[in-house]
Each structure stands twice: as C-alpha cells, then as structure tokens.
Design a protein around this motif. Structure first.
Motif, PDB file in Angstrom:
ATOM      1  N   LYS A   1       0.856  -1.179   0.000  1.00 36.56           N
ATOM      2  CA  LYS A   1       0.000   0.000   0.000  1.00 36.56           C
ATOM      3  C   LYS A   1       0.894   1.231   0.000  1.00 36.56           C
ATOM      4  CE  LYS A   1      -3.882   2.214   2.339  1.00 36.56           C
ATOM      5  NZ  LYS A   1      -4.851   2.152   3.470  1.00 36.56           N
ATOM      6  N   ASN A   2       0.775   2.019  -1.072  1.00 34.57           N
ATOM      7  CA  ASN A   2       1.508   3.286  -1.214  1.00 34.57           C
ATOM      8  C   ASN A   2       3.022   3.102  -1.187  1.00 34.57           C
ATOM      9  OD1 ASN A   2      -0.835   4.818  -1.406  1.00 34.57           O
ATOM     10  ND2 ASN A   2      -0.982   5.061   0.806  1.00 34.57           N
ATOM     11  N   PHE A   3       3.517   2.028  -1.820  1.00 30.83           N
ATOM     12  CA  PHE A   3       4.960   1.849  -1.918  1.00 30.83           C
ATOM     13  C   PHE A   3       5.422   2.249  -3.321  1.00 30.83           C
ATOM     14  CE2 PHE A   3       8.768  -0.595  -2.968  1.00 30.83           C
ATOM     15  CZ  PHE A   3       9.603  -0.194  -1.936  1.00 30.83           C
ATOM     16  N   THR A   4       6.236   3.265  -3.421  1.00 30.73           N
ATOM     17  CA  THR A   4       6.721   3.883  -4.668  1.00 30.73           C
ATOM     18  C   THR A   4       5.563   4.019  -5.667  1.00 30.73           C
ATOM     19  OG1 THR A   4       7.548   1.787  -5.633  1.00 30.73           O
ATOM     20  CG2 THR A   4       9.075   3.056  -4.268  1.00 30.73           C
ATOM     21  N   VAL A   5       5.557   3.238  -6.756  1.00 31.04           N
ATOM     22  CA  VAL A   5       4.509   3.391  -7.776  1.00 31.04           C
ATOM     23  C   VAL A   5       3.288   2.520  -7.499  1.00 31.04           C
ATOM     24  CG1 VAL A   5       6.118   4.045  -9.596  1.00 31.04           C
ATOM     25  CG2 VAL A   5       5.613   1.622  -9.218  1.00 31.04           C
ATOM     26  N   PHE A   6       3.326   1.708  -6.448  1.00 30.56           N
ATOM     27  CA  PHE A   6       2.233   0.782  -6.155  1.00 30.56           C
ATOM     28  C   PHE A   6       1.223   1.438  -5.213  1.00 30.56           C
ATOM     29  CE2 PHE A   6       5.888  -1.782  -7.283  1.00 30.56           C
ATOM     30  CZ  PHE A   6       5.347  -2.676  -8.191  1.00 30.56           C
ATOM     31  N   ASP A   7      -0.053   1.326  -5.593  1.00 27.22           N
ATOM     32  CA  ASP A   7      -1.130   1.973  -4.841  1.00 27.22           C
ATOM     33  C   ASP A   7      -1.624   1.053  -3.722  1.00 27.22           C
ATOM     34  OD1 ASP A   7      -3.286   3.367  -3.904  1.00 27.22           O
ATOM     35  OD2 ASP A   7      -4.450   3.255  -5.739  1.00 27.22           O
ATOM     36  N   ASN A   8      -2.343   0.019  -4.093  1.00 26.12           N
ATOM     37  CA  ASN A   8      -2.892  -0.938  -3.121  1.00 26.12           C
ATOM     38  C   ASN A   8      -2.999  -2.283  -3.829  1.00 26.12           C
ATOM     39  OD1 ASN A   8      -4.101  -2.212  -0.983  1.00 26.12           O
ATOM     40  ND2 ASN A   8      -5.878  -0.853  -0.859  1.00 26.12           N
ATOM     41  N   ASP A   9      -1.943  -3.086  -3.740  1.00 26.27           N
ATOM     42  CA  ASP A   9      -1.846  -4.302  -4.542  1.00 26.27           C
ATOM     43  C   ASP A   9      -1.489  -5.508  -3.687  1.00 26.27           C
ATOM     44  OD1 ASP A   9      -2.087  -3.217  -7.387  1.00 26.27           O
ATOM     45  OD2 ASP A   9      -0.483  -1.981  -6.571  1.00 26.27           O
ATOM     46  N   SER A  10      -1.998  -6.663  -4.113  1.00 30.38           N
ATOM     47  CA  SER A  10      -1.647  -7.946  -3.497  1.00 30.38           C
ATOM     48  C   SER A  10      -1.099  -8.845  -4.604  1.00 30.38           C
ATOM     49  CB  SER A  10      -2.871  -8.589  -2.841  1.00 30.38           C
ATOM     50  OG  SER A  10      -2.532  -9.837  -2.271  1.00 30.38           O
TER      51      SER A  10
ATOM     52  N   LYS B   1       9.287  -2.779 -11.887  1.00 32.57           N
ATOM     53  CA  LYS B   1       9.837  -4.136 -11.802  1.00 32.57           C
ATOM     54  C   LYS B   1      10.996  -4.205 -10.801  1.00 32.57           C
ATOM     55  CE  LYS B   1      11.019  -4.709 -16.086  1.00 32.57           C
ATOM     56  NZ  LYS B   1      10.798  -3.314 -16.530  1.00 32.57           N
ATOM     57  N   THR B   2      11.965  -3.316 -10.963  1.00 33.46           N
ATOM     58  CA  THR B   2      13.136  -3.341 -10.090  1.00 33.46           C
ATOM     59  C   THR B   2      12.756  -2.972  -8.663  1.00 33.46           C
ATOM     60  OG1 THR B   2      14.631  -2.856 -11.928  1.00 33.46           O
ATOM     61  CG2 THR B   2      15.444  -2.401  -9.715  1.00 33.46           C
ATOM     62  N   HIS B   3      11.828  -2.032  -8.494  1.00 31.97           N
ATOM     63  CA  HIS B   3      11.369  -1.676  -7.150  1.00 31.97           C
ATOM     64  C   HIS B   3      10.773  -2.888  -6.437  1.00 31.97           C
ATOM     65  CE1 HIS B   3      10.997   2.996  -7.580  1.00 31.97           C
ATOM     66  NE2 HIS B   3      12.203   2.530  -7.875  1.00 31.97           N
ATOM     67  N   LEU B   4       9.989  -3.670  -7.176  1.00 33.99           N
ATOM     68  CA  LEU B   4       9.374  -4.856  -6.574  1.00 33.99           C
ATOM     69  C   LEU B   4      10.441  -5.880  -6.195  1.00 33.99           C
ATOM     70  CD1 LEU B   4       6.862  -6.399  -5.750  1.00 33.99           C
ATOM     71  CD2 LEU B   4       6.608  -7.160  -8.130  1.00 33.99           C
TER      72      LEU B   4
ATOM     73  N   ILE C   1       7.416   6.490  -0.362  1.00 28.57           N
ATOM     74  CA  ILE C   1       5.961   6.456  -0.384  1.00 28.57           C
ATOM     75  C   ILE C   1       5.449   7.031  -1.702  1.00 28.57           C
ATOM     76  CG2 ILE C   1       3.873   7.408   0.690  1.00 28.57           C
ATOM     77  CD1 ILE C   1       5.207   7.143   3.371  1.00 28.57           C
ATOM     78  N   ARG C   2       4.419   6.396  -2.251  1.00 24.76           N
ATOM     79  CA  ARG C   2       3.832   6.836  -3.517  1.00 24.76           C
ATOM     80  C   ARG C   2       3.409   8.298  -3.435  1.00 24.76           C
ATOM     81  NH1 ARG C   2      -1.054   6.891  -6.495  1.00 24.76           N
ATOM     82  NH2 ARG C   2      -2.275   6.523  -4.613  1.00 24.76           N
ATOM     83  N   ARG C   3       3.778   9.050  -4.463  1.00 22.26           N
ATOM     84  CA  ARG C   3       3.495  10.488  -4.454  1.00 22.26           C
ATOM     85  C   ARG C   3       1.992  10.747  -4.481  1.00 22.26           C
ATOM     86  NH1 ARG C   3       7.988   9.822  -3.342  1.00 22.26           N
ATOM     87  NH2 ARG C   3       9.861  10.636  -4.364  1.00 22.26           N
TER      88      ARG C   3
ATOM     89  N   ALA D   1       4.945 -22.033 -12.163  1.00 23.95           N
ATOM     90  CA  ALA D   1       5.365 -20.675 -12.519  1.00 23.95           C
ATOM     91  C   ALA D   1       4.239 -19.680 -12.262  1.00 23.95           C
ATOM     92  CB  ALA D   1       5.789 -20.616 -13.979  1.00 23.95           C
ATOM     93  N   ARG D   2       4.635 -18.452 -12.025  1.00 27.08           N
ATOM     94  CA  ARG D   2       3.697 -17.350 -11.823  1.00 27.08           C
ATOM     95  C   ARG D   2       4.180 -16.177 -12.665  1.00 27.08           C
ATOM     96  NH1 ARG D   2      -1.504 -16.857  -9.932  1.00 27.08           N
ATOM     97  NH2 ARG D   2      -1.856 -14.825  -8.996  1.00 27.08           N
ATOM     98  N   PHE D   3       3.264 -15.553 -13.412  1.00 29.37           N
ATOM     99  CA  PHE D   3       3.611 -14.431 -14.273  1.00 29.37           C
ATOM    100  C   PHE D   3       2.875 -13.188 -13.780  1.00 29.37           C
ATOM    101  CE2 PHE D   3       4.432 -18.228 -16.675  1.00 29.37           C
ATOM    102  CZ  PHE D   3       5.602 -17.938 -17.372  1.00 29.37           C
ATOM    103  N   ILE D   4       3.631 -12.115 -13.618  1.00 32.10           N
ATOM    104  CA  ILE D   4       3.088 -10.880 -13.042  1.00 32.10           C
ATOM    105  C   ILE D   4       3.348  -9.738 -14.008  1.00 32.10           C
ATOM    106  CG2 ILE D   4       3.265  -9.258 -11.112  1.00 32.10           C
ATOM    107  CD1 ILE D   4       4.597 -12.098  -9.819  1.00 32.10           C
ATOM    108  N   GLY D   5       2.297  -9.131 -14.534  1.00 32.94           N
ATOM    109  CA  GLY D   5       2.423  -8.013 -15.458  1.00 32.94           C
ATOM    110  C   GLY D   5       2.176  -6.696 -14.743  1.00 32.94           C
ATOM    111  N   LEU D   6       3.072  -5.739 -14.921  1.00 35.18           N
ATOM    112  CA  LEU D   6       2.947  -4.412 -14.316  1.00 35.18           C
ATOM    113  C   LEU D   6       2.652  -3.396 -15.416  1.00 35.18           C
ATOM    114  CD1 LEU D   6       5.979  -4.482 -11.823  1.00 35.18           C
ATOM    115  CD2 LEU D   6       3.624  -5.280 -11.466  1.00 35.18           C
ATOM    116  N   HIS D   7       1.569  -2.651 -15.249  1.00 33.36           N
ATOM    117  CA  HIS D   7       1.111  -1.709 -16.281  1.00 33.36           C
ATOM    118  C   HIS D   7       0.986  -0.309 -15.682  1.00 33.36           C
ATOM    119  CE1 HIS D   7      -0.173  -5.204 -18.780  1.00 33.36           C
ATOM    120  NE2 HIS D   7      -0.395  -5.737 -17.584  1.00 33.36           N
TER     121      HIS D   7
END
Length: 359
Positions: A14-23, A41-44, A93-95, A310-316
């Motif tokens: 929640k509110n981490f860099t570019v991430f809003d509220n994600d699981s 990607k690199t932040h994660l 923290i996300r701007r 395997a698990r695939f995660i797309g960031l948009h």
C-alpha cells in the motif's frame, strides 16, 4: 539436497513507490515479473530482497534465537535505505497530496511472515505490525543487471571504505561470492544443480589466493574478464551454488538476466533458471524480453520441467500508479507495450519477406 525452506507466498503493498494498493501472489518455484521501463519491476524485486534479507537468520553467535521488534525495525529501515538509497525513507511512499503511509505485508508462513509501515515524514524509522517468531533460513541473493564476477575481489572493501555509486545489493552478493566452496558430503549434494551449469560454462569456477575468479577448462584457466559476459553471469550462479548459498530452499532475485546477451545465451540462462527451480530454489526475475519469456514458456511445457510451477506478473502504468495483472500463464500478464512492439516488428518482417518472395 538441503531441506526445503520457507518461500514467499504473497506480498501486499500500500503506497509503496509506484504501487497503490496491490496484493501479488507468488509461486514457490518461478516468478516472472514483466513490464515496461518505469513500471516498478526493479522496485518490486528490491523490496522482496529487503524483506527476505531483513528476516533471515543473522547467523552470528550474538544474534537472538528469535527476531525482536527492536532489531527488525532497525534492520528493515537500514536495508530499505541502503538498497533504494532515497534521501530519507519517506521518499519511498507513492506520491500523493498530503501525508502518506506505506504498508508492506509479506506472507511466508505462520511463524515467518512480517508486516511493517512508515510515514512520509519518516527519516529512517519503520514500525512493525506483525513480528515473525522464527528466522528465515538461508541468504536471499540479489543479482543486478550487470555481472559481478569481474568486480571481485576488491569491491567489498572499496564499498565499505569509499562512497561509490552502487547500492548494497552489490556488496551483499559479492560477500557471498567470496565464501569458500563446499567440500565433502555437502559438495556432492549441490552437484545435482552445479554440474549442468558447468557444462554450459565449459568448466569449473575457481578462485586464486587473491580472490580473483577463473573458469578452469580442459585447456587451462581462463581469467574471468576474458570470459563472455553471458557465461560470467552463469559463472556467478555456479559459484553461489558451489558455496552452498544457492541451493534448495534459498531465494534468487534476478533483475533482467537477459541484459547485454544474445538470444543463444539467453536460451542457456532460461535453462539454468529452471534447473535452479527444479532444485528447490524460489526464483524471481524481472524482464521486458519477449524472447526470454517465450523461451521459459517453451521449457515449462516440456516433460523435463513440467513440475516447475510458474507465476507471471504483469505491471502496467495506469495514470499515476501501477495496475497488476497476474496468473499462472504468460497470457495472464495483459498487454505489455514493449512486448507488443516486438510482436508487431516480427509481423512486419514476415510481411516484407513474403513480399520479396512474391517478387
């Protein structure tokens, strides 16, 4: 092989860099994070590393048998600062207008999960919400986009005595690379993973008394700076396996393995990644290479790797935050602009070739 250890199952942000509220859900074997540049990607990857490294057993005689809130609050804050290198912790923290709060919840197991938070005004402090009652075994390993073998052996001392433009992931991994190789029964155990890697490299990775690395081939020792970059990356993996740090139950976090490599070497990298997964290593990679994703998908459908989940995660990028699409297939990541551009170029090339044939 080593006893299977705990894997990261879920990360709530929640509110981490570019991430809003994600699981974000993870596989116990292979996790592929894909997205355009600037999609997080690199932040994660770095956050995953910070969390796992902070709750890993310190492994020294003075460490407490169980994690304490006071210790973890200090270590997590230091790790975030030294890996992300913000001016102060609140900058992660996300701007958004007003005062913000970042929350991170890492689900591993009932006794090893951790959650913490910090505010936009935080200089170097985090607060623990959920304290693990057991240490995580083993050392998580972070591989940046550039290879590390040619930085050895003087990098660690240089990092600790001078101000240099590298984050702490470089230092941490170089320390592990400098560990002595396993001998005796444990060395025989890791050979299951090590031998296929050595076949790809064309020899064994060895070090001299000064700490410089070589590849020992049938024709003699080859200095690591003279080894092709793709094979240097594979040599890094082989060395970490040989030292016992990258074995069953450990965690490998690798940012863009395909960087500066030609497709033939990327194919070898894909095979090495799946060999690690088959050996019990939980792997997280970030990429925007359609070739690497396709190669992994092809290998995952083969009989040899059918047991690798395997698990695939797309960031948009979506306005001022990131939208996450995820699933157990490449098709679940949604439309990635960079991947679509590669596909469109292939279509254009085939059209041109078809036109030449008509002529």
């Amino acid at each position: 092989m080593a006893v299977k250890l705990s894997n990261l199952k879920r990360l709530k942000l929640k509110n981490f860099t570019v991430f809003d509220n994600d699981s974000i859900e993870f596989s116990e074997k292979l996790n592929v994070i894909v997205g355009e540049n600037g999609s997080g990607k690199t932040h994660l990857l770095k956050l995953i590393y910070c969390v796992l490294a902070s709750i890993s057993d310190p492994g020294n005689p003075t460490s407490d048998p169980k994690p304490t809130k006071r210790y973890l609050q200090r270590v997590i804050a230091e790790k975030l600062q030294n890996v992300f290198r913000p001016d102060h912790l609140g900058r992660l923290i996300r701007r958004a207008p007003g005062r913000g709060r970042c929350e991170v919840n890492a689900i591993i197991s009932q006794k090893k999960s951790v959650s913490f938070f910090f505010n936009s005004s935080s200089k170097a402090e985090v607060s623990i919400d959920r304290l693990p009652t057991l240490w995580l075994e083993g050392d998580p390993i972070y591989l940046p986009t550039r290879e590390l073998m040619t930085l050895m052996p003087s990098f660690v001392s240089l990092f600790e005595t001078k101000i240099i433009p590298f984050d702490e992931t470089y230092r941490d991994t170089c320390v592990l690379l400098g560990s002595p190789a396993l001998r005796g029964p444990r060395a025989a155990e890791v050979n299951v993973i090590l031998e296929p890697l050595e076949k790809i490299i064309g020899g064994k990775v060895e070090t001299d008394k000064s700490g410089r690395f070589y590849v020992r081939t049938e024709s003699g020792n080859l200095e690591m700076p003279l080894v092709a970059e793709g094979h240097r990356k594979l040599a890094t993996i082989a060395r970490l396996v040989a030292t016992g740090h990258l074995v069953g139950g450990s965690h490998l976090i690798w940012d863009e393995p395909e960087t500066n490599l030609n497709p033939a070497v990327v194919t070898k990298i894909a095979k090495a990644i799946l060999q690690l997964c088959a050996g019990g290593v939980q792997v997280f990679i970030a990429t925007h290479s359609l070739f690497l994703m396709r190669e992994l998908d092809i290998l995952l459908q083969s009989d040899e790797h059918q047991d690798v989940a395997a698990r695939f995660i797309g960031l948009h990028r979506d306005n001022h935050s990131i939208r996450v699409e995820q699933g157990n297939s490449v098709d679940d990541v949604g439309e990635i602009v960079s991947l679509q551009a590669e596909l469109q170029q292939t279509d254009r090339y085939l059209e041109v070739e078809a036109g030449d044939d008509d002529v």
